[in-house]
Enzyme design. Sequence first.
Site, PDB file in Angstrom:
ATOM      1  N   HIS A   5       0.812  -1.217   0.000  1.00 10.93           N
ATOM      2  CA  HIS A   5       0.000   0.000   0.000  1.00 10.93           C
ATOM      3  C   HIS A   5       0.846   1.269   0.000  1.00 10.93           C
ATOM      4  O   HIS A   5       0.375   2.342   0.375  1.00 10.93           O
ATOM      5  CB  HIS A   5      -1.008  -0.036   1.146  1.00 10.93           C
ATOM      6  CG  HIS A   5      -2.245  -0.769   0.729  1.00 10.93           C
ATOM      7  ND1 HIS A   5      -2.183  -1.928  -0.012  1.00 10.93           N
ATOM      8  CD2 HIS A   5      -3.551  -0.522   0.891  1.00 10.93           C
ATOM      9  CE1 HIS A   5      -3.408  -2.345  -0.270  1.00 10.93           C
ATOM     10  NE2 HIS A   5      -4.262  -1.514   0.271  1.00 10.93           N
ATOM     11  N   ASP A  24      -6.048   4.880   9.910  1.00 11.31           N
ATOM     12  CA  ASP A  24      -7.456   5.003   9.524  1.00 11.31           C
ATOM     13  C   ASP A  24      -7.948   3.750   8.802  1.00 11.31           C
ATOM     14  O   ASP A  24      -9.140   3.471   8.770  1.00 11.31           O
ATOM     15  CB  ASP A  24      -7.645   6.188   8.566  1.00 11.31           C
ATOM     16  CG  ASP A  24      -7.416   7.511   9.264  1.00 11.31           C
ATOM     17  OD1 ASP A  24      -7.408   7.535  10.504  1.00 11.31           O
ATOM     18  OD2 ASP A  24      -7.237   8.526   8.557  1.00 11.31           O
ATOM     19  N   GLU A  66      -9.971  13.759  14.830  1.00 17.58           N
ATOM     20  CA  GLU A  66      -9.391  14.043  13.506  1.00 17.58           C
ATOM     21  C   GLU A  66     -10.124  15.239  12.914  1.00 17.58           C
ATOM     22  O   GLU A  66     -10.929  15.892  13.586  1.00 17.58           O
ATOM     23  CB  GLU A  66      -9.509  12.824  12.574  1.00 17.58           C
ATOM     24  CG  GLU A  66      -8.432  11.784  12.809  1.00 17.58           C
ATOM     25  CD  GLU A  66      -8.189  10.874  11.602  1.00 17.58           C
ATOM     26  OE1 GLU A  66      -8.703  11.168  10.505  1.00 17.58           O
ATOM     27  OE2 GLU A  66      -7.475   9.862  11.768  1.00 17.58           O
TER      28      GLU A  66
HETATM   29  P1  FAD Z   1       4.206  -1.625   2.147  1.00 20.67           P
HETATM   30  O1  FAD Z   1       3.676  -0.505   1.358  1.00 20.67           O
HETATM   31  O2  FAD Z   1       4.227  -2.943   1.511  1.00 20.67           O
HETATM   32  O3  FAD Z   1       5.683  -1.259   2.661  1.00 20.67           O
HETATM   33  C1  FAD Z   1       6.000   0.035   3.123  1.00 20.67           C
HETATM   34  C2  FAD Z   1       7.517   0.165   3.330  1.00 20.67           C
HETATM   35  O4  FAD Z   1       7.891  -0.596   4.455  1.00 20.67           O
HETATM   36  C3  FAD Z   1       8.352  -0.370   2.177  1.00 20.67           C
HETATM   37  O5  FAD Z   1       9.546   0.353   2.109  1.00 20.67           O
HETATM   38  C4  FAD Z   1       8.631  -1.800   2.578  1.00 20.67           C
HETATM   39  O6  FAD Z   1       9.803  -2.299   1.999  1.00 20.67           O
HETATM   40  C5  FAD Z   1       8.749  -1.656   4.084  1.00 20.67           C
HETATM   41  N1  FAD Z   1       8.263  -2.834   4.795  1.00 20.67           N
HETATM   42  C6  FAD Z   1       7.122  -3.522   4.610  1.00 20.67           C
HETATM   43  N2  FAD Z   1       7.030  -4.521   5.506  1.00 20.67           N
HETATM   44  C7  FAD Z   1       8.135  -4.446   6.271  1.00 20.67           C
HETATM   45  C8  FAD Z   1       8.633  -5.189   7.356  1.00 20.67           C
HETATM   46  N3  FAD Z   1       7.966  -6.234   7.847  1.00 20.67           N
HETATM   47  N4  FAD Z   1       9.818  -4.841   7.893  1.00 20.67           N
HETATM   48  C9  FAD Z   1      10.522  -3.790   7.425  1.00 20.67           C
HETATM   49  N5  FAD Z   1      10.107  -3.054   6.387  1.00 20.67           N
HETATM   50  C10 FAD Z   1       8.926  -3.374   5.821  1.00 20.67           C
HETATM   51  N6  FAD Z   1      -0.741   5.477   7.229  1.00 20.67           N
HETATM   52  C11 FAD Z   1      -0.917   6.022   8.439  1.00 20.67           C
HETATM   53  O7  FAD Z   1       0.031   6.201   9.194  1.00 20.67           O
HETATM   54  N7  FAD Z   1      -2.170   6.380   8.850  1.00 20.67           N
HETATM   55  C12 FAD Z   1      -3.281   6.169   8.106  1.00 20.67           C
HETATM   56  O8  FAD Z   1      -4.380   6.487   8.528  1.00 20.67           O
HETATM   57  C13 FAD Z   1      -3.108   5.562   6.843  1.00 20.67           C
HETATM   58  N8  FAD Z   1      -4.174   5.308   6.064  1.00 20.67           N
HETATM   59  C14 FAD Z   1      -3.984   4.700   4.852  1.00 20.67           C
HETATM   60  C15 FAD Z   1      -5.098   4.424   4.063  1.00 20.67           C
HETATM   61  C16 FAD Z   1      -4.938   3.803   2.847  1.00 20.67           C
HETATM   62  C17 FAD Z   1      -6.152   3.502   1.995  1.00 20.67           C
HETATM   63  C18 FAD Z   1      -3.639   3.481   2.383  1.00 20.67           C
HETATM   64  C19 FAD Z   1      -3.440   2.845   1.054  1.00 20.67           C
HETATM   65  C20 FAD Z   1      -2.527   3.778   3.151  1.00 20.67           C
HETATM   66  C21 FAD Z   1      -2.691   4.385   4.391  1.00 20.67           C
HETATM   67  N9  FAD Z   1      -1.606   4.684   5.202  1.00 20.67           N
HETATM   68  C22 FAD Z   1      -1.802   5.244   6.434  1.00 20.67           C
HETATM   69  C23 FAD Z   1      -0.232   4.509   4.717  1.00 20.67           C
HETATM   70  C24 FAD Z   1       0.389   3.227   5.152  1.00 20.67           C
HETATM   71  O9  FAD Z   1       0.878   3.356   6.472  1.00 20.67           O
HETATM   72  C25 FAD Z   1       1.522   2.958   4.199  1.00 20.67           C
HETATM   73  O10 FAD Z   1       0.946   2.694   2.951  1.00 20.67           O
HETATM   74  C26 FAD Z   1       2.449   1.853   4.570  1.00 20.67           C
HETATM   75  O11 FAD Z   1       3.305   1.707   3.470  1.00 20.67           O
HETATM   76  C27 FAD Z   1       1.824   0.540   4.985  1.00 20.67           C
HETATM   77  O12 FAD Z   1       1.425  -0.248   3.927  1.00 20.67           O
HETATM   78  P2  FAD Z   1       1.859  -1.785   3.766  1.00 20.67           P
HETATM   79  O13 FAD Z   1       1.697  -2.505   5.046  1.00 20.67           O
HETATM   80  O14 FAD Z   1       1.148  -2.257   2.588  1.00 20.67           O
HETATM   81  O15 FAD Z   1       3.424  -1.672   3.532  1.00 20.67           O
END
Ligand code: FAD
Length: 519
Positions: free
Chosen positions: A100, A161, A272
């Site tokens: 994401h 969120d 918020e």
């Molecule tokens: P990814 O996008 O897959 O990874 C994010 C980063 O972390 C990459 O660099 C990846 O290599 C690294 N990573 C992933 N897993 C690990 C691990 N286990 N160890 C070390 N590094 C790792 N964020 C907020 O803070 N508050 C919100 O309210 C919020 N709302 C959101 C709503 C939506 C609809 C979306 C799409 C995103 C939102 N986000 C929010 C952002 C979210 O925190 C980031 O997208 C974050 O990247 C988490 O997504 P993911 O778990 O899919 O991680």
Amino acid sequence: MKQLVLQYLKLFLLLGLSGVTTEHVPKYDVLASLGTLPLDGHFSFHDLPAAARDFGNLSSFPPVAVLHPGSVADIARTVRHVFLMGEHSTLTVAARGHGHSLYGQSQAAGGIVIRMESLQSVKMQVHPGASPYVDASGGELWINVLKKTLKYGLAPKSWTDYLHLTVGGTLSNAGVSGQTFRHGPQISNVNELEIVTGRGDIITCSPEQNNDLFHAALGGLGQFGIITRARIALEPAPQMVRWIRVLYLDFVSFTEDQEMLISAEKTFDYIEGFVSINRTGILNNWRSSFNPQDPERASQFETDRKVLFCLEMTKNFNPEEADIMEQEVHALLSQLRYTPASLFHTDVTYMEFLDRVHSSEIKLRAKGLWEVPHPWLNLIVPRSTVHTFAKQVFGKILEDNNNGPILLYPVNKSRWDNRTSVVIPNEEVFYLVGFLHSAIGPHSIKRTLNLNNQIIEFSNKASIGVRQYLPNYTTEPEWKAHYGARWDAFQQRKNTYDPLAILAPGQRIFQKTPASLPL
Ligand code: FAD
């Protein structure tokens, strides 16, 4: 091995035919060597395009292999294998949570993507007691953490969120939402981590043990290690939530009320806010899920204004305490200066409230509007400059644009730990501002990215002191400016825990070869 050769040839053809640069394709023997690793899980090669996609839908950098780890040892073996190839190999490794990210941060061009959701060997375990906690895999979705902990009447304290994000993904950023003012971001609510470093070592760390790695990894953008397990603090979960929305016509009273609420001792449980620009019939939209306090006045309220500010709050309660909740909510609302006709509320279960964005996701998916490009911009704005920022951004730059929700709410710095890697302004109160654009229609991506640039350029020129949250930079001066005085310490930690710059290449902070030099 034969299968691996075939997969490699297929991949070579695929990259060649699709016009994607092939400079990252490693030598055959490098790829074949992955096949020699003894694993509990497996490598796959058919799902490379999926590993090169993310929520942002703006970047696509195919890896050469995807690891589906069957154990933490699989992750350690793979990273160690790449580490031992030395600094002349271009191979990198990206942990992918739920993908994401917005601008390719969880991708690895020509490298290995580790699908963290496959890591099922770390079983989720809830530990009730005086200081309850849950141990969860780094690849676990927060929605599953909630479902599991609720069975014990418990839940994590701090949220995002949207819950279909992974534990490791949000802890690598910060994890913010309406509970942050009180509990701090998610990274302030972790007791212990298990991490695979860029050398392939498996290390348990906490504020007491290996504390430098612990703090480095929290908000560390995946630069120092892969989080394979997190121990997350829990609290008793309420059954119900009173969910309230009110509107303000002016920014000053909106933010003064927000700030008063986040500093009060007795206050709401979630605070918020969002900004509405050029949207008509906002109260009518609320009616599908909220009830107006005064239906008649609400129906007469004129919302067709250019800019409106919505304060959103919740109060937790259990059904037997509904009367006390009503009194507390009444007392708090009586101190606020919102437009009375705009008071709307509803009562929902705690689960319904926390998983609220997923309901929107289902509706957007049905209309084909979820998997569109998302050129989001997330900023942290100091309290002292938020009014100058708002005047220009909402009044001028975004005057005629309305591409999605704009979140804006203050948090208390005292709830953040400055030993972690996340960057925040040096003020007691600062604002989280999210421009959550969807790019739909021709030229929309370009137009939205241009608006983002205008916001950043104005902020720089006017010395607003903004920092990016979920940062997206491409050059070394930008990263240096982002980390400011902390850049040297950040680089030092990188040299300690991932000296060959193998991990999280999609953040574009460090480059693997010829040595671990910054980009
Ligand atoms: P990814 O996008 O897959 O990874 C994010 C980063 O972390 C990459 O660099 C990846 O290599 C690294 N990573 C992933 N897993 C690990 C691990 N286990 N160890 C070390 N590094 C790792 N964020 C907020 O803070 N508050 C919100 O309210 C919020 N709302 C959101 C709503 C939506 C609809 C979306 C799409 C995103 C939102 N986000 C929010 C952002 C979210 O925190 C980031 O997208 C974050 O990247 C988490 O997504 P993911 O778990 O899919 O991680």
